[in-house]
Design a protein around this motif. Structure first.
Motif, short mmCIF file in Angstrom:
data_model
loop_
_atom_site.label_atom_id
_atom_site.label_comp_id
_atom_site.label_asym_id
_atom_site.label_seq_id
_atom_site.Cartn_x
_atom_site.Cartn_y
_atom_site.Cartn_z
N ASN A 1 0.84 -1.19 0.00
CA ASN A 1 0.00 0.00 0.00
C ASN A 1 0.88 1.24 0.00
N CYS A 2 0.75 2.05 -1.04
CA CYS A 2 1.56 3.27 -1.13
C CYS A 2 0.91 4.45 -0.42
N GLN A 3 -0.38 4.69 -0.67
CA GLN A 3 -0.98 5.93 -0.19
C GLN A 3 -2.37 5.78 0.43
N LEU A 4 -2.94 4.60 0.48
CA LEU A 4 -4.32 4.44 0.92
C LEU A 4 -4.44 4.48 2.45
N ASN A 5 -5.46 5.18 2.95
CA ASN A 5 -5.77 5.06 4.37
C ASN A 5 -6.48 3.73 4.61
N VAL A 6 -6.75 3.40 5.84
CA VAL A 6 -7.23 2.04 6.12
C VAL A 6 -8.61 1.75 5.56
N THR A 7 -9.47 2.74 5.51
CA THR A 7 -10.81 2.47 4.97
C THR A 7 -10.76 2.31 3.45
N ASP A 8 -9.90 3.06 2.77
CA ASP A 8 -9.74 2.88 1.33
C ASP A 8 -9.10 1.54 1.04
N LEU A 9 -8.13 1.14 1.87
CA LEU A 9 -7.53 -0.18 1.74
C LEU A 9 -8.59 -1.26 1.92
N ILE B 1 -2.04 -14.38 1.98
CA ILE B 1 -1.73 -13.03 1.51
C ILE B 1 -0.55 -12.48 2.30
N LEU B 2 0.37 -11.82 1.59
CA LEU B 2 1.53 -11.17 2.19
C LEU B 2 1.39 -9.66 1.97
N PHE B 3 1.35 -8.90 3.04
CA PHE B 3 1.26 -7.45 2.94
C PHE B 3 2.63 -6.83 3.24
N GLY B 4 3.05 -5.91 2.40
CA GLY B 4 4.31 -5.22 2.59
C GLY B 4 4.20 -4.12 3.64
N ARG B 5 5.36 -3.64 4.07
CA ARG B 5 5.39 -2.48 4.96
C ARG B 5 4.77 -1.27 4.27
N SER B 6 4.23 -0.33 5.06
CA SER B 6 3.62 0.84 4.45
C SER B 6 3.71 2.05 5.36
#
Length: 337
Positions: free
Chosen positions: A242-250, A269-274
């Motif tokens: 996730n580059c720019q999304l807030n949590v609700t947009d994510l 699923i693997l989520f990267g640092r953000s």
């Protein structure tokens, strides 16, 4: 069947800007990176789009696509390596001649992941999500970033193993480059939602969720066709950053992916640092991950080396992977089968 490009030395590298190019005051960054590649023995062919940037893109969509198509169809070019990402790569997809692409590696991340995912889904050609060319302009590379070469030189039938980085970069300091370009100061730790060991297998797909979500519902994001016709219903491991999304947009984006069937037959699923994932009221990114894990009944790991907080692993879209996340040690093994 996944088609794996193969590198044979000396490697001719094509550099084009299908998303953003460079303003004049940034040209030295690309010149330094090209110099480093030539030092390594690569022959570098540089497209005109790299040197311009106007209206949030390197050039109009048809011009960007024309230059990219030329490189995609050239027998002599074995690797296409954009300088960096940007914002509007999606504009060129309708102009790409997918049926004319010669198997070759494409490497990048951020907005480039739109192109990577679309090519793999439509053609079955493996693509590589990893470092930007610009980030290789230093005299040295950290061990995690440097793995891009070992991964891309892996042959069909072989495997390549990567491990978590020792430290990651908390924030960019463009005016203070190091020998590695990055400022790796924070200890890396891959984590799981369950806080218990995780082991998953499947075919890798992924990218920057900000932009790949816009492929949903288009002919460039047909995950069901890919799963049925190209990987014969093997499970998928998604890696997302996730580059720019807030949590609700994510959250909205992940629900849309779920409703579109992108997570059908998903093993994890693997989520990267953000740096994003901004909390909304009392809603935290961990809530998003936990809800998704419960809804899909799959394991989820996060703070993986992927995305805009370097360094990052080189993930190959389409490759068979085994991922282990343990407190005592984590690993990702990619097999080109």
């Amino acid at each position: 069947m996944i088609i794996y490009p193969s590198l044979t030395e000396p490697v001719k590298m094509g550099v084009t800007a299908p998303s953003s190019g460079l303003h004049m005051e940034q040209h030295s960054l690309l010149e330094e990176a090209i110099y480093r590649m030539e030092q390594k023995g690569y022959e570098v062919v540089i497209g005109q789009t790299c040197w311009t940037e106007y209206k949030a893109k390197s050039a109009p969509a048809k011009i960007r696509a024309m230059e990219l198509n030329t490189m995609l169809q050239a027998d002599s070019i074995q690797l296409i390596f954009p300088p960096w990402g940007g914002e509007l790569l999606i504009e060129i997809l309708e102009h790409i001649e997918f049926d004319q692409i010669k198997p070759k590696w494409l490497l990048g991340y951020s907005d480039i992941s739109v192109l990577l995912l679309a090519i793999t889904l439509k053609t079955g050609i493996a693509t590589a999500h990893g470092t930007n060319l610009i980030d290789l302009r230093g005299p040295m590379s950290d061990p995690t970033t440097a793995m891009w070469e070992k991964v891309l030189f892996t042959k069909k039938g072989e495997e390549v193993i990567q491990y978590p980085s020792e430290k990651y970069q908390e924030r960019w300091q463009h005016d203070y480059p190091t020998e590695w370009i990055f400022h790796l100061t924070e200890p890396t730790k891959w984590k799981t939602i369950s806080n218990s060991p995780m082991f998953i297998k499947g075919r890798l797909l992924g990218g920057c969720i900000d932009v790949i979500r816009h492929l949903i519902g288009t002919g460039y994001g047909d995950v069901q066709h890919f799963q049925k016709e190209i990987i014969q219903n093997e499970p998928i491991i998604w890696y997302l950053e996730n580059c720019q999304l807030n949590v609700t947009d994510l959250r909205r984006s992940l629900v849309q992916m779920k409703l579109a069937g992108w997570f059908n037959n998903c093993s994890g699923i693997l989520f990267g640092r953000s740096e994003a994932n901004d909390t909304i009221y009392d809603y935290h990114v961990l809530d998003v991950y936990m809800e998704l894990a419960e809804e899909l009944a799959i394991p989820i790991a996060y703070d993986i080396d992927c995305g805009h907080m370097p360094p990052q692993l080189t993930f190959v879209n389409g490759a068979h992977a085994e991922v282990r996340v343990y407190n005592s040690g984590s690993i990702i093994k990619q097999q080109f089968i």
